[in-house]
Design an enzyme around this catalytic site. Structure first.
Site, short mmCIF file in Angstrom:
data_model
loop_
_atom_site.label_atom_id
_atom_site.label_comp_id
_atom_site.label_asym_id
_atom_site.label_seq_id
_atom_site.Cartn_x
_atom_site.Cartn_y
_atom_site.Cartn_z
N TYR A 125 1.86 -24.55 -4.27
CA TYR A 125 3.04 -24.60 -3.39
C TYR A 125 2.97 -23.54 -2.30
O TYR A 125 3.54 -23.71 -1.23
CB TYR A 125 4.32 -24.37 -4.20
CG TYR A 125 4.95 -25.60 -4.80
CD1 TYR A 125 4.21 -26.50 -5.54
CD2 TYR A 125 6.31 -25.84 -4.63
CE1 TYR A 125 4.80 -27.61 -6.11
CE2 TYR A 125 6.91 -26.96 -5.19
CZ TYR A 125 6.15 -27.83 -5.93
OH TYR A 125 6.74 -28.93 -6.50
N ASP A 138 10.31 -33.40 -14.62
CA ASP A 138 10.99 -34.67 -14.35
C ASP A 138 10.79 -35.64 -15.51
O ASP A 138 11.71 -36.35 -15.91
CB ASP A 138 10.48 -35.32 -13.05
CG ASP A 138 11.27 -34.89 -11.82
OD1 ASP A 138 11.77 -33.74 -11.82
OD2 ASP A 138 11.38 -35.69 -10.87
N LYS A 168 -5.63 -27.56 -16.42
CA LYS A 168 -6.65 -28.58 -16.17
C LYS A 168 -7.97 -27.82 -16.12
O LYS A 168 -8.70 -27.87 -15.12
CB LYS A 168 -6.31 -29.32 -14.87
CG LYS A 168 -7.17 -30.55 -14.60
CD LYS A 168 -6.86 -31.74 -15.48
CE LYS A 168 -7.88 -32.84 -15.27
NZ LYS A 168 -7.75 -33.96 -16.21
N ASP A 181 6.65 -28.87 -12.10
CA ASP A 181 7.51 -29.74 -11.30
C ASP A 181 7.43 -31.17 -11.84
O ASP A 181 8.44 -31.83 -12.07
CB ASP A 181 7.05 -29.70 -9.84
CG ASP A 181 7.86 -30.64 -8.96
OD1 ASP A 181 9.09 -30.64 -9.10
OD2 ASP A 181 7.25 -31.38 -8.16
N ASP A 198 -2.89 -33.88 -18.09
CA ASP A 198 -2.77 -35.34 -18.23
C ASP A 198 -2.37 -35.69 -19.67
O ASP A 198 -1.49 -36.53 -19.90
CB ASP A 198 -4.08 -36.06 -17.80
CG ASP A 198 -5.34 -35.43 -18.38
OD1 ASP A 198 -5.27 -34.35 -19.01
OD2 ASP A 198 -6.42 -36.04 -18.21
C1 IPM Z 1 12.29 -29.10 -7.97
C2 IPM Z 1 12.16 -29.85 -6.69
C3 IPM Z 1 11.57 -28.93 -5.62
C4 IPM Z 1 10.20 -28.50 -6.10
C5 IPM Z 1 11.50 -29.53 -4.21
C6 IPM Z 1 12.84 -30.02 -3.74
C7 IPM Z 1 10.93 -28.55 -3.22
O1 IPM Z 1 11.40 -31.00 -6.88
O2 IPM Z 1 13.00 -28.07 -7.98
O3 IPM Z 1 11.73 -29.54 -8.97
O4 IPM Z 1 9.22 -29.23 -5.91
O5 IPM Z 1 10.10 -27.41 -6.66
MG MG Z 2 10.94 -31.40 -8.91
#
Ligand code: IPM
Ligand code: MG
Length: 362
Positions: free
Chosen positions: A141, A252, A192, A248, A224
């Site tokens: 990042y 999710d 990885k 990240d 993975d």
């Molecule tokens: C998160 C989001 C952020 C990230 C984005 C909005 C920059 O996806 O907080 O998970 O990738 O960190």
């Molecule tokens: Mg995110």
């Protein structure tokens, strides 16, 4: 002395969900006498609209002075065409870096009331309680060099750099081990290392840190496989420690195990315990302004704030119980609603107000 909390609603549903979380904070201030002082600031697209910058200097200054920050979400289609430094997401990345918030805690916990809301089988997810510890201010990042250039063959070429030094790895690993000590005493480090040198170093350094925590069991998993295992048998995990991008993505996936990304809070902490608290979901422009977003992830983020930055664990516990109470009552926003006896679909505001009522009734 009263503690200062900076409120940054941001964009999209950020405005609506933060308004409900502020009601919870206001309730605790007024009826319980918690000495909290709230200030407001702009971040993301809404900050760009007013100041031409997704993180105006005054917002960063307020954040530096605050004891904790509560953030909604940033982003929206109207700002996608801007030059990268002006985009809302840059505001978020800059405030994380500017405050040194290197440790992002993303707990994924399934409320028993929501077993039906998960797309996975109840026996796979019920009782789920894991913690993703994501490195937040380094890795791909932030790595340099980065950009889009024309290469020697005259072709456009996009490039980023995945870089970690040992100090960055050591400090996030320590956070993960410390947290594991207070939980199930198991850390799974995600990398990885079979392909990427930077994560080979990650594995080495995490292994070194583990020697200081003999009570904690360390395992390693390729990213993975970790993605697959999270869906196959998520209850095998206690604490997962990851680099910025892997965390990240995996967070999710973990969120969906719990029924809805609308339920998951997060804390981003610096070395001294100061933090920024936000739901892990985004600004959801598709449903913004409709009053249907789930405010519970933000309300649960307030609980994390009380626990990790304001040393008010009892107040944190009260909020979490109040959330359980409204779920017990059958109240559901659209994202966690499934038809059934006693279930009632409610909007953002009704959900927030129900949590305040449940607090008052405790
Ligand atoms: C998160 C989001 C952020 C990230 C984005 C909005 C920059 O996806 O907080 O998970 O990738 O960190
Ligand atoms: Mg995110």
């Amino acid at each position: 002395m009263s503690k200062k909390i900076l409120i940054l609603p941001g964009d999209g549903i950020g405005q609506e969900i933060v308004a409900e979380a502020v009601k919870v904070l206001d309730y605790l201030r007024q009826s319980e006498g918690l000495a909290l002082e709230l200030e407001n600031g702009l971040i993301g697209g809404s900050a760009y609209e007013q100041h031409g910058d997704p993180l105006p200097q005054q917002t960063l200054e307020l954040a530096v002075k605050a004891d904790a920050v509560l953030l909604g979400a940033v982003g929206g289609p109207e700002w996608e065409g801007l030059e990268r430094p002006l985009r809302p997401e840059q505001g978020l990345l800059r405030i994380r870096a500017g405050l040194g918030l290197f440790a992002n805690l993303r707990p994924a916990m399934l409320f028993p009331q929501l077993v039906q809301a998960s797309t996975l089988k109840p026996e796979v997810v019920s009782g789920l309680d894991l913690m993703i510890v994501r490195e937040l201010t380094g890795g791909i990042y932030f790595g340099e060099p980065r950009g889009i250039r024309v290469n020697d063959n005259g072709l456009k070429q996009g490039f980023n750099t995945l870089v970690y030094d040992e100090t960055e790895i050591r400090r996030i690993a320590r956070v993960a081990f410390e947290i594991a000590l207070k939980r199930g005493r198991r850390v799974c480090s995600v990398d990885k290392a079979n392909v990427l040198e930077s994560t080979e170093l990650w594995r080495q350094v995490v292994t070194e840190v583990a020697r200081d925590f003999p009570q904690v069991q360390l395992s390693h998993m390729y990213v993975d496989n970790a993605a697959m295992q999270l869906i196959r048998e998520p209850k095998q995990f206690d604490v997962l420690v990851t680099s910025n991008m892997f965390g990240d993505i995996l967070s999710d996936a973990a969120a969906m195990l719990t029924g809805s990304i609308g339920m998951l809070p997060s804390a981003s902490l610096d070395a001294g315990g100061k933090g920024m608290y936000e739901p892990i979901h985004g600004s959801a422009p598709d449903i913004a302004g409709q009053g249907i977003a789930n405010p519970l992830a933000t309300i649960l983020s307030v609980a994390m704030m009380l626990r990790y930055s304001l040393e008010l664990p009892q107040a944190a516990q009260r909020i979490e119980s109040a959330v359980e109470q409204v779920l017990d009552e059958g109240l559901r926003t659209a994202d966690i609603y499934s038809a059934g006896p006693g279930m009632q679909q409610v909007g953002t505001r009704e959900m927030g107000e129900a949590v305040v009522r449940a607090l008052a009734a405790q």
